[in-house]
Design an enzyme around this catalytic site. Structure first.
Site, mmCIF file in Angstrom:
data_model
loop_
_atom_site.group_PDB
_atom_site.id
_atom_site.type_symbol
_atom_site.label_atom_id
_atom_site.label_comp_id
_atom_site.label_asym_id
_atom_site.label_seq_id
_atom_site.Cartn_x
_atom_site.Cartn_y
_atom_site.Cartn_z
ATOM 1 N N GLU A 6 48.767 62.919 -9.515
ATOM 2 C CA GLU A 6 49.875 63.371 -10.366
ATOM 3 C C GLU A 6 49.370 64.210 -11.547
ATOM 4 O O GLU A 6 49.972 65.224 -11.909
ATOM 5 C CB GLU A 6 50.678 62.176 -10.887
ATOM 6 C CG GLU A 6 51.557 61.497 -9.843
ATOM 7 C CD GLU A 6 52.806 62.312 -9.500
ATOM 8 O OE1 GLU A 6 52.965 63.434 -10.007
ATOM 9 O OE2 GLU A 6 53.621 61.805 -8.700
ATOM 10 N N SER A 48 57.507 51.180 -26.133
ATOM 11 C CA SER A 48 58.302 50.202 -26.888
ATOM 12 C C SER A 48 57.795 48.770 -26.714
ATOM 13 O O SER A 48 57.659 48.034 -27.688
ATOM 14 C CB SER A 48 59.775 50.315 -26.479
ATOM 15 O OG SER A 48 59.921 50.156 -25.080
ATOM 16 N N LYS A 91 62.705 51.762 -10.960
ATOM 17 C CA LYS A 91 62.346 53.185 -10.961
ATOM 18 C C LYS A 91 61.113 53.439 -10.099
ATOM 19 O O LYS A 91 60.421 54.449 -10.251
ATOM 20 C CB LYS A 91 62.132 53.659 -12.408
ATOM 21 C CG LYS A 91 63.383 53.527 -13.286
ATOM 22 C CD LYS A 91 63.272 54.309 -14.595
ATOM 23 C CE LYS A 91 64.576 54.213 -15.401
ATOM 24 N NZ LYS A 91 64.568 55.065 -16.611
ATOM 25 N N LYS A 131 53.034 58.401 -15.359
ATOM 26 C CA LYS A 131 53.980 57.464 -15.967
ATOM 27 C C LYS A 131 54.210 56.333 -14.985
ATOM 28 O O LYS A 131 54.673 56.557 -13.860
ATOM 29 C CB LYS A 131 55.287 58.182 -16.286
ATOM 30 C CG LYS A 131 56.352 57.238 -16.833
ATOM 31 C CD LYS A 131 57.546 57.986 -17.360
ATOM 32 C CE LYS A 131 58.595 57.012 -17.867
ATOM 33 N NZ LYS A 131 59.760 57.712 -18.394
ATOM 34 N N ARG A 139 64.845 50.976 -23.337
ATOM 35 C CA ARG A 139 66.072 51.150 -22.548
ATOM 36 C C ARG A 139 67.276 50.528 -23.243
ATOM 37 O O ARG A 139 68.374 51.081 -23.180
ATOM 38 C CB ARG A 139 65.867 50.576 -21.143
ATOM 39 C CG ARG A 139 64.887 51.422 -20.331
ATOM 40 C CD ARG A 139 64.569 50.815 -18.977
ATOM 41 N NE ARG A 139 63.528 51.578 -18.287
ATOM 42 C CZ ARG A 139 62.850 51.129 -17.234
ATOM 43 N NH1 ARG A 139 63.104 49.928 -16.738
ATOM 44 N NH2 ARG A 139 61.920 51.886 -16.676
ATOM 45 N N LYS A 143 51.202 56.930 -19.660
ATOM 46 C CA LYS A 143 52.189 56.045 -20.284
ATOM 47 C C LYS A 143 52.500 54.872 -19.387
ATOM 48 O O LYS A 143 52.710 55.113 -18.196
ATOM 49 C CB LYS A 143 53.442 56.881 -20.516
ATOM 50 C CG LYS A 143 54.628 56.129 -21.019
ATOM 51 C CD LYS A 143 55.813 57.037 -21.051
ATOM 52 C CE LYS A 143 57.015 56.218 -21.440
ATOM 53 N NZ LYS A 143 58.226 56.936 -21.266
HETATM 54 C C1 PBG Z 1 62.973 58.058 -20.066
HETATM 55 C C2 PBG Z 1 61.900 57.489 -20.895
HETATM 56 C C3 PBG Z 1 61.506 56.150 -20.948
HETATM 57 C C4 PBG Z 1 60.582 56.080 -21.978
HETATM 58 C C5 PBG Z 1 60.410 57.363 -22.500
HETATM 59 N N1 PBG Z 1 61.231 58.229 -21.800
HETATM 60 C C6 PBG Z 1 61.972 54.951 -20.236
HETATM 61 C C7 PBG Z 1 61.973 54.893 -18.783
HETATM 62 O O1 PBG Z 1 61.288 55.632 -18.090
HETATM 63 O O2 PBG Z 1 62.728 54.055 -18.283
HETATM 64 C C8 PBG Z 1 59.929 54.830 -22.442
HETATM 65 C C9 PBG Z 1 59.478 54.828 -23.848
HETATM 66 C C10 PBG Z 1 59.210 53.489 -24.414
HETATM 67 O O3 PBG Z 1 59.330 52.435 -23.752
HETATM 68 O O4 PBG Z 1 58.896 53.459 -25.599
HETATM 69 N N2 PBG Z 1 62.665 58.841 -19.022
#
Ligand code: PBG
Length: 328
Positions: free
Chosen positions: A238, A279, A222, A198, A208, A253
């Site tokens: 990972e 998203s 993050k 991720k 968010r 992701k």
């Molecule tokens: C939270 C999480 C996130 C997403 C899925 N789970 C956001 C982040 O890590 O800040 C993102 C999903 C998306 O953008 O559609 N841990």
């Protein structure tokens, strides 16, 4: 003039029947997981930066799930937008068995449908600061206490009826601890879908704001746990660690910006590879569509097919519910 050619690849593109015969990759509705936002409000609300995507109160959500299920979508990943007054520094609302997401899961699993319900396991919907973990005294996301909370939360998820848990936090060692905790508590059939690679991506912004962890365009760092988009080797490590710790499925992701990582994972592991078209990947296509610069549907299908071709077996996509007709 007519060339004397040995090779005319266009022969295999002359008509739709020939093109279908040689088509190498296919998208099916059953490859897709629909991410779904759940809220505590009285009415559904459309997410401004994600046209066509709504946050659903539980009472409306169960009807929606039936509708989606009957259209062919069988897997759903739930994301909560909780009341801000329930958030705290340590996000312990995640352990409250009557919290929004667990009530939603119980209601959905009470429906007579053969579906897969996936819990996103992370603290960010529950923390006031929006980070995916608890903070130490220096404000740094503290790995081991966070991992312990997530392992405990995996039991709450399993008890509420979630079929799969999907840790999206990127803490070290969490897959091992969650696997161990589930095994010890007789939840041996709960699948762990690990968000393994991720990346610290700018494409999470609309999500968010959807779950209320930031105000629009406010940024949150993050990078002390999510991966640097520059790094392939680190992503490999990972993925390997999560497989060794007992993950059933490995996830990459975002999806389309990281097709090389998806390809690597597909070629290197014998367990299924998932990808999350996040998203911002959704929003950029929809925004260009609204400007009449791109056609959303053909772009969405092309994007998903690219993700499939790279090697993803299953794909999380906000487009899923609106592509079922095209894909059937
Ligand atoms: C939270 C999480 C996130 C997403 C899925 N789970 C956001 C982040 O890590 O800040 C993102 C999903 C998306 O953008 O559609 N841990």
């Amino acid at each position: 003039m007519t060339l004397k050619l040995t090779h005319r690849p266009r022969r295999l593109r002359t008509n739709p029947v020939v093109r279908a015969l040689i088509e190498e990759n296919h998208l099916r509705t059953t490859d897709l997981v629909l991410p779904v936002f759940v809220c505590e409000d009285d009415f559904p609300s459309e997410i401004e930066s994600m046209p066509g995507v709504f946050r659903w109160p539980i009472k409306d959500l169960t009807d929606k799930i039936i509708e989606w299920y009957n259209s062919g979508i069988k897997a759903f990943a739930l994301f909560p937008k909780i009341n801000p007054s329930l958030k705290s520094n340590s996000g312990l609302e995640i352990l409250n068995t009557s919290s929004l997401i667990y009530r939603a899961a119980s209601a959905i699993k009470a429906l007579p449908l053969d579906l897969v319900l996936i819990a996103d396991l992370a603290l960010d919907p529950y923390t006031t600061h929006g980070q995916d973990g608890v903070l130490d005294k220096n404000g740094f996301v503290d790995n081991d206490p966070t991992t312990e909370i997530l392992a405990e939360a995996s039991l709450v998820c399993a008890n509420a009826g979630f079929d799969w848990v999907a840790p999206s936090d990127m803490m070290d060692g969490r897959i091992g601890l969650i696997r161990d905790t589930l095994e010890k508590n007789s939840h041996k059939d709960v699948v762990i879908l690990a968000y393994s690679a991720k990346f610290a991506s700018s494409y999470y912004g609309p999500f968010r704001t959807a779950i209320g962890s930031i105000d629009s365009l406010q940024s949150i760092d993050k990078t002390s746990y999510q991966l640097n988009p520059a790094n392939l080797q680190e992503a490999k490590r990972e993925l390997l660690l999560d497989e060794e710790e007992g993950a059933d499925i490995l996830m990459i992701k975002p999806a389309e910006p990281f097709l090389d990582i998806i390809r690597f994972a597909h070629e290197s592991f014998s367990i299924p590879i998932a990808a999350f078209q996040v998203s911002g990947e959704y929003s950029r296509i929809m925004a260009a569509h609204q400007l009449e610069w791109l056609d959303w549907k053909s772009c969405a299908l092309e994007s998903l097919l690219a993700i499939k071709r790279a090697g993803a077996t299953l794909i999380f996509s906000y487009f899923a519910d609106r592509l079922v007709e095209e894909l059937s």
